[in-house]
Write a protein that holds these residues in place. Structure first.
Motif, PDB file in Angstrom:
ATOM      1  N   VAL A 185       3.828  -9.556  -2.012  1.00 46.35           N
ATOM      2  CA  VAL A 185       2.692  -8.642  -1.939  1.00 46.35           C
ATOM      3  C   VAL A 185       2.949  -7.452  -2.855  1.00 46.35           C
ATOM      4  CG1 VAL A 185       1.172  -7.298  -0.436  1.00 46.35           C
ATOM      5  CG2 VAL A 185       2.338  -9.334   0.460  1.00 46.35           C
ATOM      6  N   GLY A 186       2.005  -7.209  -3.793  1.00 45.16           N
ATOM      7  CA  GLY A 186       2.181  -6.166  -4.786  1.00 45.16           C
ATOM      8  C   GLY A 186       1.671  -4.807  -4.342  1.00 45.16           C
ATOM      9  N   GLU A 187       2.112  -3.779  -5.049  1.00 42.22           N
ATOM     10  CA  GLU A 187       1.764  -2.402  -4.707  1.00 42.22           C
ATOM     11  C   GLU A 187       0.267  -2.149  -4.787  1.00 42.22           C
ATOM     12  OE1 GLU A 187       2.778   2.166  -6.238  1.00 42.22           O
ATOM     13  OE2 GLU A 187       3.931   0.457  -6.995  1.00 42.22           O
ATOM     14  N   ASN A 188      -0.381  -2.650  -5.839  1.00 47.27           N
ATOM     15  CA  ASN A 188      -1.808  -2.409  -5.982  1.00 47.27           C
ATOM     16  C   ASN A 188      -2.607  -3.114  -4.888  1.00 47.27           C
ATOM     17  OD1 ASN A 188      -1.166  -0.943  -8.248  1.00 47.27           O
ATOM     18  ND2 ASN A 188      -1.754  -2.543  -9.700  1.00 47.27           N
ATOM     19  N   THR A 189      -2.175  -4.305  -4.516  1.00 47.14           N
ATOM     20  CA  THR A 189      -2.824  -5.019  -3.415  1.00 47.14           C
ATOM     21  C   THR A 189      -2.730  -4.213  -2.131  1.00 47.14           C
ATOM     22  OG1 THR A 189      -2.264  -7.133  -4.436  1.00 47.14           O
ATOM     23  CG2 THR A 189      -2.861  -7.173  -2.105  1.00 47.14           C
ATOM     24  N   LEU A 190      -1.566  -3.653  -1.900  1.00 41.38           N
ATOM     25  CA  LEU A 190      -1.371  -2.849  -0.700  1.00 41.38           C
ATOM     26  C   LEU A 190      -2.241  -1.592  -0.725  1.00 41.38           C
ATOM     27  CD1 LEU A 190       2.489  -3.283  -0.540  1.00 41.38           C
ATOM     28  CD2 LEU A 190       0.938  -3.901   1.322  1.00 41.38           C
ATOM     29  N   ARG A 191      -2.242  -0.900  -1.847  1.00 42.47           N
ATOM     30  CA  ARG A 191      -3.047   0.329  -1.940  1.00 42.47           C
ATOM     31  C   ARG A 191      -4.536   0.026  -1.727  1.00 42.47           C
ATOM     32  NH1 ARG A 191      -0.318   4.736  -3.666  1.00 42.47           N
ATOM     33  NH2 ARG A 191       1.683   4.433  -4.769  1.00 42.47           N
ATOM     34  N   GLU A 192      -4.983  -1.083  -2.304  1.00 48.13           N
ATOM     35  CA  GLU A 192      -6.392  -1.453  -2.167  1.00 48.13           C
ATOM     36  C   GLU A 192      -6.732  -1.729  -0.700  1.00 48.13           C
ATOM     37  OE1 GLU A 192     -10.150  -2.674  -4.145  1.00 48.13           O
ATOM     38  OE2 GLU A 192      -8.409  -1.485  -4.734  1.00 48.13           O
ATOM     39  N   ALA A 193      -5.863  -2.466  -0.018  1.00 46.44           N
ATOM     40  CA  ALA A 193      -6.121  -2.797   1.385  1.00 46.44           C
ATOM     41  C   ALA A 193      -6.086  -1.549   2.266  1.00 46.44           C
ATOM     42  CB  ALA A 193      -5.106  -3.823   1.875  1.00 46.44           C
ATOM     43  N   ILE A 194      -5.121  -0.680   1.997  1.00 50.87           N
ATOM     44  CA  ILE A 194      -5.015   0.561   2.785  1.00 50.87           C
ATOM     45  C   ILE A 194      -6.280   1.397   2.628  1.00 50.87           C
ATOM     46  CG2 ILE A 194      -3.801   2.782   2.917  1.00 50.87           C
ATOM     47  CD1 ILE A 194      -1.217   1.202   2.153  1.00 50.87           C
ATOM     48  N   LYS A 195      -6.772   1.459   1.394  1.00 46.89           N
ATOM     49  CA  LYS A 195      -7.947   2.289   1.127  1.00 46.89           C
ATOM     50  C   LYS A 195      -9.229   1.658   1.692  1.00 46.89           C
ATOM     51  CE  LYS A 195     -10.539   4.342  -2.707  1.00 46.89           C
ATOM     52  NZ  LYS A 195     -10.603   4.501  -4.202  1.00 46.89           N
ATOM     53  N   LYS A 196      -9.458   0.387   1.369  1.00 49.24           N
ATOM     54  CA  LYS A 196     -10.728  -0.236   1.724  1.00 49.24           C
ATOM     55  C   LYS A 196     -10.816  -0.590   3.210  1.00 49.24           C
ATOM     56  CE  LYS A 196     -12.261  -2.067  -2.708  1.00 49.24           C
ATOM     57  NZ  LYS A 196     -12.760  -3.274  -3.427  1.00 49.24           N
ATOM     58  N   GLN A 197      -9.672  -0.952   3.803  1.00 49.10           N
ATOM     59  CA  GLN A 197      -9.713  -1.363   5.207  1.00 49.10           C
ATOM     60  C   GLN A 197      -9.235  -0.268   6.151  1.00 49.10           C
ATOM     61  OE1 GLN A 197      -8.450  -5.411   6.027  1.00 49.10           O
ATOM     62  NE2 GLN A 197      -8.316  -5.834   3.823  1.00 49.10           N
ATOM     63  N   GLY A 198      -8.897   0.879   5.598  1.00 50.02           N
ATOM     64  CA  GLY A 198      -8.519   2.006   6.434  1.00 50.02           C
ATOM     65  C   GLY A 198      -7.260   1.769   7.245  1.00 50.02           C
ATOM     66  N   LEU A 199      -6.282   1.080   6.651  1.00 49.41           N
ATOM     67  CA  LEU A 199      -5.038   0.781   7.369  1.00 49.41           C
ATOM     68  C   LEU A 199      -4.239   2.065   7.548  1.00 49.41           C
ATOM     69  CD1 LEU A 199      -4.021  -2.482   5.466  1.00 49.41           C
ATOM     70  CD2 LEU A 199      -5.510  -2.246   7.456  1.00 49.41           C
ATOM     71  N   THR A 200      -3.710   2.250   8.742  1.00 44.24           N
ATOM     72  CA  THR A 200      -3.014   3.511   9.048  1.00 44.24           C
ATOM     73  C   THR A 200      -1.592   3.308   9.537  1.00 44.24           C
ATOM     74  OG1 THR A 200      -3.894   3.513  11.313  1.00 44.24           O
ATOM     75  CG2 THR A 200      -5.178   4.680   9.618  1.00 44.24           C
ATOM     76  N   SER A 201      -1.123   2.067   9.660  1.00 41.22           N
ATOM     77  CA  SER A 201       0.229   1.830  10.164  1.00 41.22           C
ATOM     78  C   SER A 201       0.821   0.606   9.490  1.00 41.22           C
ATOM     79  CB  SER A 201       0.216   1.630  11.684  1.00 41.22           C
ATOM     80  OG  SER A 201      -0.404   0.394  12.013  1.00 41.22           O
ATOM     81  N   VAL A 202       2.131   0.521   9.549  1.00 37.96           N
ATOM     82  CA  VAL A 202       2.838  -0.652   9.021  1.00 37.96           C
ATOM     83  C   VAL A 202       2.405  -1.900   9.771  1.00 37.96           C
ATOM     84  CG1 VAL A 202       5.108  -1.726   8.799  1.00 37.96           C
ATOM     85  CG2 VAL A 202       4.814   0.673   8.176  1.00 37.96           C
ATOM     86  N   GLU A 203       2.182  -1.778  11.060  1.00 38.06           N
ATOM     87  CA  GLU A 203       1.764  -2.924  11.859  1.00 38.06           C
ATOM     88  C   GLU A 203       0.413  -3.456  11.376  1.00 38.06           C
ATOM     89  OE1 GLU A 203       4.905  -0.884  13.655  1.00 38.06           O
ATOM     90  OE2 GLU A 203       2.932  -0.052  13.110  1.00 38.06           O
ATOM     91  N   GLU A 204      -0.512  -2.552  11.042  1.00 41.40           N
ATOM     92  CA  GLU A 204      -1.820  -2.981  10.540  1.00 41.40           C
ATOM     93  C   GLU A 204      -1.689  -3.651   9.172  1.00 41.40           C
ATOM     94  OE1 GLU A 204      -4.385   0.395  10.585  1.00 41.40           O
ATOM     95  OE2 GLU A 204      -4.580   0.422  12.764  1.00 41.40           O
ATOM     96  N   ILE A 205      -0.805  -3.118   8.333  1.00 38.46           N
ATOM     97  CA  ILE A 205      -0.545  -3.767   7.038  1.00 38.46           C
ATOM     98  C   ILE A 205      -0.025  -5.176   7.267  1.00 38.46           C
ATOM     99  CG2 ILE A 205       0.939  -3.748   5.002  1.00 38.46           C
ATOM    100  CD1 ILE A 205       0.794  -0.707   5.014  1.00 38.46           C
ATOM    101  N   GLY A 206       0.908  -5.325   8.210  1.00 42.02           N
ATOM    102  CA  GLY A 206       1.480  -6.639   8.503  1.00 42.02           C
ATOM    103  C   GLY A 206       0.434  -7.633   8.961  1.00 42.02           C
TER     104      GLY A 206
END
Length: 883
Positions: free
Chosen positions: A840-861
């Motif tokens: 999983v790449g950095e840009n993919t993570l940033r995009e998901a955090i921004k668009k899906q409003g992820l607020t925790s490591v558990e939500e990212i997982g």
């Protein structure tokens, strides 16, 4: 038919069990073994990628003499004759073996037996000398034996875990996750990290002590003094089970008289030191984990004993949830210690300087001789080669031309040695290219034998692959050479279980509880019971047939008096101090996803994404004073050598200190070999080198152009001043730089990427004024290679371009976007890989955090799986959430 094999991961000393499954189509998948007590199914990024390292690419497949393929018979005869001739002319001490924690215990045992019991020299040492020999000295001085007191379960049962000199999150990720889970289950569990750097391990720390490099003994002497002042000394334990406390305390009081004194010497805040001392003093169940940051020092042995002193003084040893705990670096460093793989030891933890032990081992082996004095330890061994005192060298399963300190001189010594034999599974390493004779050894997945992990747990490594080419087991190779040297009686093994039985029997021979290492209850196995062997912790005796989780629970030690021994520790400064010419201190270590010199992990594309280049971590203020910018290339120079790496700003670095990883060799980089810079000073007792404290200078690397190449073919970049190679999916990635720009950039670029093909098309862009060039070579409708050149480090991301190599054909929008290096509308540049387990790449993570409003490591997982396997990326995921 689907077949699953239970075996052991070949990387660090955690000793994780793995399940390797062969599917009907012949593909292999690797998973953690839920039944193995070391990891309960968890694996780190490296272990998870083991299935991607099984190709025969780069393997040494046949015996070679001076680069020419020969038969095994000729190669073995030549080795035996060469060693025999040197011994006859110059004596037994003119030959040496340099072995490895990558060997299985059975291999180690046979090598040690040949050298010490038949050749009659103790000139056999191991790369484990570089990672845990100071711990051996510390254990033997305190306990009378090289006994690790703890087990992994103690990490869950502790109330305070002190992690000192250990970036556990990256170097032992599975154990780090055990600690993290224990902390989540038990919020009262406190974690203290003692490390000059703020590493990812600090992510779970309640307290971090960024002490000045080399001041560990001051800190722990101060703790011993504090325990006395705070009335936390366990007097009943001292009187019953220890000796030497008063002298150790007296020295501690003189050298660390107060918290303020300690804080000033260690470069810490007094309040931070007080908080640590208070935690240790008031907490009964304390485990102190230490690793290379303690061991790899000119005072490493003293650091170990300063830690042990504090546990002995409080009686916090031998009981659940407490004790000093050494995390070893290699998968079988412990097994090597058991069989006497170090130059100053005999087999079964016996002492080479003890006449009774020498007689016992010689009698058991019925050998013609026995080494009567310690051999040369690693640094001294290669010095002796350089001086012509050792004339024949056999290197087994390791790469000292990269991993030894002052590596340039070591490489030169190997090159000029009269006879160099290397048995390895890899054909081209910095060491094999300097050898006269190469012997192909079995690799992981092909070998049968045992290993011992950091908690004394012996496990079986089992084969699930056939031999690559003509590769043979190390124990077989050594035994065949021994027989040709005239030692047939002691080396007629037919199967590794016979060697293990002999090893186990020797451990109990005339032991009677006098020696710590005893696995005599495991002797006498047939091939079938050996195959079924279940993980077990030594000692394993008639009285303890199920093994022993902890040592010293009865308060009995293996010293002459039966009592543990305090050591009076006089703090010493590192052997080489910074100066006006070399004002910085260089610390070396590992990166998260690579192992040693990358001969195995370098094959797995996802393991190269997180740290694709050698780098130098530096505090931004230090970089500013040196006029070096983040992302630039810089040169680190010492009195011993030079390396070049990419600058990484790191606010977690202490001012005046640098960090650089040790993995890059001549096979993967032109200038990234950091051990060429490392000073060869050693601990006077253990012989362990000082990898953590080399005085250096740092300066900008004077390149006039920068670039990168992506290519389906492996390239030889002759004439490029700086290059680094990394494996990608369906391609190789090269970072390049030069000190002189070619007059005709397109012609120069084509000279590197040119290859015969009937259907080749070049897409190019040249800006002579800006001195930039971008070229993509197409074969049909596929990208075959790409090269981007610029006058500075401002170049496009490699990630999207790299992803094109996985496509059978490009669409029109992708072709139009090639020279921009940026994806067309609708496609994402995934960015640098953060989670190697799930790619999983950095840009993919940033995009998901921004668009899906992820607020925790558990939500990212839950969204992307990142952080749900080994957890090594969790600190970076938290950083992305915070950013």
């Amino acid at each position: 038919m689907v077949e699953t094999t239970k075996t052991i991961c070949p990387y660090c000393g955690v000793g994780c069990g793995v399940l390797v499954t062969r599917s009907r189509d012949g593909e292999y998948t690797v998973e953690g073994d839920p039944s193995h007590p070391s990891n309960f199914g968890k694996l780190c990024s490296k272990g998870s990628a083991l299935g991607e390292t099984l190709s025969e690419q780069g393997r040494l497949l046949y015996p070679e003499i001076e680069g020419q393929r020969v038969s095994w018979e000729r190669a073995l005869g030549q080795v035996a004759k060469g060693f025999g001739d040197v011994i006859k002319q110059h004596g037994a001490d003119a030959v040496a073996f340099y072995v490895s924690g990558q060997l299985l215990t059975e291999d180690y045992y046979v090598a040690n037996k040949l050298m010490k019991g038949y050749i009659g020299s103790a000139n056999i040492d191991t790369n484990s000398r570089l990672c845990m020999s100071s711990s051996v000295v510390g254990h033997k001085r305190a306990f009378g034996s090289d006994s690790v007191p703890c087990c992994y379960e103690d990490l869950e049962r502790a109330k305070l875990i002190v992690l000192t000199g250990s970036n556990t999150a990256w170097c032992h990720p599975v154990l780090f996750q055990r600690i993290n889970r224990a902390k989540q289950v038990n919020p009262d569990l406190m974690v203290v990290v003692i490390d000059p750097r703020e590493t990812p391990t600090c992510d779970i720390a309640d307290l971090h002590l960024p002490l000045r490099s080399g001041t560990d003994t001051v800190l722990f002497n101060g703790l011993l003094n504090y325990l006395q002042q705070d009335d936390e000394i366990n007097r009943s334990y001292l009187n019953a089970y220890t000796e030497g406390f008063d002298e150790a305390l007296n020295v501690a009081q003189k050298t660390a008289p107060s918290v303020d004194w300690v804080a000033q010497r260690c470069g810490l805040e007094s309040a931070t030191v007080s908080a640590f001392y208070r935690l240790f003093s008031r907490t009964e169940r304390v485990v102190t984990v230490y690793s290379q940051g303690v061991n790899q020092s000119t005072s490493g042995s003293d650091k170990v004993n300063a830690i042990i002193n504090c546990h002995l003084a409080t009686g916090r040893i031998g009981r659940p949830g407490m004790g000093p705990f050494s995390f070893t670096g290699q998968p079988n460093a412990m097994g090597g210690r058991e069989v006497g793989g170090l130059a100053n030891m005999l087999a079964a933890h016996m002492d080479i300087e003890e006449p009774e032990h020498r007689a016992l081992v010689q009698t058991f082996w019925d050998s013609p001789t026995i080494a009567s004095q310690p051999g040369r330890k690693a640094v001294d061994l290669f010095n002796a080669i350089a001086e012509g005192k050792i004339k024949a060298l056999w290197v087994m399963a390791t790469n000292p031309a990269v991993s030894m300190p002052d590596a340039g001189r070591v490489a030169e010594a190997i090159e000029q040695c009269e006879l160099v034999v290397v048995s390895d599974c890899v054909k081209d390493t910095d060491t094999t290219v300097r050898a006269n004779i190469l012997l192909p050894a079995l690799g992981w997945g092909e070998k049968e034998g045992t290993v011992t992990n950091s908690e004394r747990r012996i496990s079986r490594q089992r084969a699930f692959l056939g031999p690559a080419g003509e590769a043979k087991a190390d124990w077989w190779i050594i035994s065949q050479v021994a027989q040709r040297m005239g030692f047939s009686q002691g080396f007629d093994y037919q199967h590794p279980h016979e060697i293990f039985n002999e090893h186990a029997a020797l451990s109990g021979y005339e032991n009677g509880g006098q020696r710590d290492f005893d696995i005599s209850a495991l002797s006498g196995q047939d091939a079938e019971s050996y195959h079924r062997f279940s993980p077990i912790q030594w000692p394993v005796t008639e009285k303890q047939p199920q093994g022993s989780p902890r040592m010293f629970s009865d308060g009995r030690f293996f010293t002459p008096s039966g009592k543990s021994q305090f050591q009076a520790i006089m703090p010493q400064l590192p052997a080489n101090a910074p100066s006006d010419d070399f004002p910085f201190v260089l610390n070396t270590g590992r990166v998260r996803d690579q192992w040693h010199t990358m001969t195995r992990t370098g094959k797995a594309a996802r393991l190269s994404e997180h740290s694709p280049e050698p780098y130098i971590a530096i505090h931004p203020e230090d970089a500013a004073s040196a006029h070096i910018d983040d992302g630039e290339l810089a040169s680190v120079v010492s009195r011993w050598g030079e390396m070049v790496g990419r600058i990484r700003f790191d606010n977690g670095q202490r001012r005046g200190e640098l960090f650089a990883p040790m993995h890059w060799s001549e096979q993967f980089s032109s200038k990234g070999k950091v051990c060429a810079v490392v000073n060869p000073a050693v601990d006077a007792l253990s012989g362990q080198p000082e990898f953590k404290h080399t005085p250096v200078q740092i300066r900008r690397y004077q390149s006039v152009w920068h670039g990168f190449i992506l290519s389906r073919r492996e390239l030889k970049l002759e004439g490029v001043c700086y290059w680094v190679k990394a494996t990608g999916n369906d391609h190789y990635r090269y970072e390049i730089a030069g000190e002189q720009l070619a007059e005709n950039l397109p012609a120069w670029a084509r000279s590197y990427l040119c290859a015969s093909s009937d259907d080749v098309n070049w897409v190019e862009l040249l800006d002579s004024g800006a001195q930039t060039y971008r070229g993509v070579r197409m074969v049909g409708n596929q990208v075959e290679s790409a090269i981007f050149i610029a006058p500075d480090k401002a170049l496009p991301s490699r990630s999207w371009l790299a992803s094109l190599f996985e496509k059978k054909a490009l669409d029109d929008s992708e072709r139009r976007a090639l020279l921009t290096g940026k994806p067309p509308v609708g496609q994402i540049d995934t960015g640098r890989v953060i989670c190697a387990c799930f790619n999983v790449g950095e840009n993919t993570l940033r995009e998901a955090i921004k668009k899906q409003g992820l607020t925790s490591v558990e939500e990212i997982g839950k969204c992307l799986n990142a952080g749900t396997n080994c957890g090594s990326c969790v600190p970076e995921l938290k950083g992305l959430l915070g950013g």
